[in-house]
Scaffold this active site. Structure first.
Site, PDB file in Angstrom:
ATOM      1  N   ASP A 149      -1.510  10.530   2.077  1.00 61.13           N
ATOM      2  CA  ASP A 149      -2.455   9.748   2.881  1.00 61.13           C
ATOM      3  C   ASP A 149      -3.909  10.186   2.740  1.00 61.13           C
ATOM      4  OD1 ASP A 149      -0.495   8.083   3.916  1.00 61.13           O
ATOM      5  OD2 ASP A 149      -0.012   9.493   5.528  1.00 61.13           O
ATOM      6  N   GLY A 194      -0.274   4.049   4.837  1.00 67.13           N
ATOM      7  CA  GLY A 194      -1.459   4.639   5.461  1.00 67.13           C
ATOM      8  C   GLY A 194      -1.657   4.071   6.851  1.00 67.13           C
ATOM      9  N   GLU A 250      -0.808  -0.979   5.875  1.00 64.26           N
ATOM     10  CA  GLU A 250       0.217  -1.172   6.900  1.00 64.26           C
ATOM     11  C   GLU A 250      -0.363  -0.946   8.296  1.00 64.26           C
ATOM     12  OE1 GLU A 250       3.297   1.837   7.029  1.00 64.26           O
ATOM     13  OE2 GLU A 250       1.940   3.424   6.419  1.00 64.26           O
ATOM     14  N   ARG A 306       5.209   7.067  -2.584  1.00 61.59           N
ATOM     15  CA  ARG A 306       5.107   8.498  -2.346  1.00 61.59           C
ATOM     16  C   ARG A 306       5.981   9.328  -3.288  1.00 61.59           C
ATOM     17  NH1 ARG A 306       8.234   9.094   3.536  1.00 61.59           N
ATOM     18  NH2 ARG A 306      10.328   9.331   2.673  1.00 61.59           N
TER      19      ARG A 306
END
Lengths: 414, 414
Positions: A149, A194, A250, A306
């Site tokens: 992030d 994020g 998001e 990720r």
């Protein structure tokens, strides 16, 4: 510091990234080079592994360059992870937990602790440090950050962000190419991770280096989302070309604080009575379909953001190794700190690793700053691109088995 | 055959893949090497480009090896695509369309036509061939297949499948690593493309070559989906490990023919009155959450499955170039055919390109055969893996710009 050599222990915590094992490799490399450390324990599933005695001998397991290289290219957390939060120091029940941990440490001559993880992990580092002082146990601890992030303060950026950003930029370039083949009007909405900060969504702008194409708009959680403005933006984009592509975080929120994705989560149930849990992308997909009646598709990049180790940023992986090794170098002088990156002011990109006070880094969110967002609030600026671009540079050479990047796994005790 | 050199034209049609431009590169290479072809036109958006005269001169545009290499690594369709279906030959209105096409051909001395696409494209090849005979126009045409779905008969496999399979296997390996880090029970459901055939879903089994981990179960559309059996499968998997990972085809169906994803599409609306359109993965996610109450996540691999050019299979790309070039070699002797791959019976993987009758290939679906599916109907067999494995072999070296694979674009006429 006790006389002679001591043993150390390392754990991983929080969500997986494509670089957290590179940092583990760095700690192993650092420990193997220092005279001070005899044995490096690996704790399975973070603090949980210390509590239940599930550990391994990392210097014994990683003796060859090939195994270290495999560790660097293995996604997720080779030692396993946990979401365990230590109790407060003055919690009477909690003392049992701390006692158990330090009994394990004492029994195994462990006086140094490295924790690779996010905000919660730094909390663990601080608490163990404080408890060791309370009981007078010689103890050196260091946190090493990891989060895709990029939302930690103090450090220029976080290990793991560069690889995720490279994956997102590359995938966005591919989606842009895919969406441009037809002549019929369409809107494609790509939802990117994020929750609190828009760094990963911003990285989608880097797609332009593939072929000059970037998303038409980029909506970050740092800017209030406005539905009418959003519709106007799409109308304007349609004047230029038939295929509109949008990147949205998001975590995009309306001015009143509700998440854009919340609309589709509020009470709708299917015919089995299941409540629908949709996301930001799906909510906007439905809204655009309703408003424009054109072809609409939403894409949630999901977990691969990720863990896509097959497209690691070479820069990110090299830095992730470096910061792990640096943690070992600094632990005896800067116990209780967290490592971070400092970017030099030179024109050429260079970073160094420095210990930082946990209070400067953890428990605060570094948002995308105003100067990285355009005036309209629907895209990023050149300054933002200039900041992110060095972080995705370099392609890694992978050890391959039958067409797939090889991963290493660390055998668990029975 | 007209005296002297003729001109040829090539178009792309149907959904994008990571290899359709490699086949275009093959046609360009083939045309540049034959004495028979003077000029190779590229039709923008397939047949639409012929109808509205939007074309380009490909031999002029692709003179350097670098540009050809860039074309090979560019995803989607560089000439653009279409979903245009030609009318029947005896359709009085349709005759206008055929006349327009052949007027363009005659005016530009075009006597050879290559169409890279799926089933509908082969229909176009056949109809243009028949119409040319009807009007006595010297005309040579050849179809070149492309589909990530690998569901065409006659050919051993389809160009584009290998790259998609490599992306899916690699991504599945990463998801498996990601899901294994926690000790809490979880089910992860990965929905993979392939409405009528389960080839792409089957490819997820290849993930085991990264680190021995493969999905616990693989559900293909070729086997009736049974909800009770599915729940039993999950229970059995939980006996072995806490993190269950499932691959399921978007086309999974119950014995009565309804799609598994249909349950969530039947009438549920949100508070704006939007009808929910969910997928197979989401439907199973809700069902598992309901049944087991554990952590459940569904992941739809979505567009990247078909356009992830950054992880092309070298084998797939080389074969895709080869079949494009072979189309040029065969067109004058085997007009009206479609190119396909024949795999040799030798132990070592080898394929050759052969013209095949369109009737043998198009309008039929090649399903995953029974011997490739295990007895329980919830996984693939070793024979299936042996068939797929050669298709994902080899890693490509990419031309890179600032950390991203470079793409080429072909300039459109104003």
């Amino acid at each position: 510091m006790p006389n002679g050599k001591i043993n150390a222990i390392v754990g991983q915590s929080g969500g997986p990234t494509a670089a957290i094992n590179a940092t583990l490799a760095g700690v192993i490399i650092g420990a193997s080079k220092t005279e001070k450390i005899e044995k490096l324990y690996g704790a399975f599933n973070g603090v949980e592994g210390i509590l239940n005695g599930r550990t391994c001998d990392l210097l014994e397991l990683f003796k060859t360059k090939e195994d270290i290289d495999l560790l660097k290219q293995t996604p997720a957390a080779a030692l396993g992870s946990c979401r365990f939060k230590l109790p407060k120091l003055d919690d009477p029940e909690g003392v049992k937990i701390y006692n158990k941990i330090f009994e394990y440490f004492e029994k195994n001559n462990i006086h140094a602790f490295f924790y690779i993880g996010g905000n919660d992990s730094m909390d663990t580092v601080v608490k163990l440090g404080e408890y060791s002082k309370k009981i007078g146990y010689p103890f050196y601890c260091m946190g090493v950050p990891k989060t895709i992030d990029n939302d930690l303060c103090g450090t220029d950026h976080t290990p793991g962000f560069g690889s995720s950003a490279k994956y997102i930029a590359t995938t966005m370039a591919e989606i842009l190419a895919d969406c441009s083949v037809y002549t019929v009007k369409s809107v494609t909405i790509v939802e990117i991770m994020g929750r609190d900060a828009g760094w990963l969504t911003a990285a989608s702008a880097l797609s332009s280096y593939a072929n000059g194409m970037a998303p038409d708009y980029i909506y970050l959680p740092e800017v209030d989302f406005d539905m009418e403005k959003f519709y106007c933006d799409i109308e304007k984009a349609f004047e230029k070309h038939p295929n509109v592509v949008i990147a949205v975080s998001e975590g995009a929120r309306f001015a009143n604080g509700t998440y854009v994705g919340e609309g589709t989560q509020s009470g709708a149930v299917d015919n089995f009575g299941h409540k629908y849990l949709s996301g930001t992308g799906k909510a906007l997909e439905l809204a655009v379909k309703d408003k424009f009646g054109c072809k609409v598709r939403s894409i949630e990049l999901n977990l691969p953001q990720r863990c896509a180790a097959h497209i690691q940023s070479k820069t990110d992986i090299e830095e992730s190794v470096k910061i792990g090794a640096a943690a070992v170098s600094y632990v005896f002088q800067n116990s209780g700190c967290m490592m971070g990156f400092v970017r030099s002011n030179s024109e050429r990109y260079r970073v160094s690793c420095k210990p930082m006070l946990v209070s400067e880094i953890a428990n605060k969110v570094k948002e995308v700053p105003a100067e990285y967002i355009n005036d309209e609030g629907n895209n990023v600026t050149e300054a933002c691109i200039k900041y992110m671009l060095p972080l995705i540079q370099g392609e890694r050479k992978y050890l391959i088995n039958k067409g797939l990047p090889r991963y290493i796994s660390i055998k668990r005790p029975e």
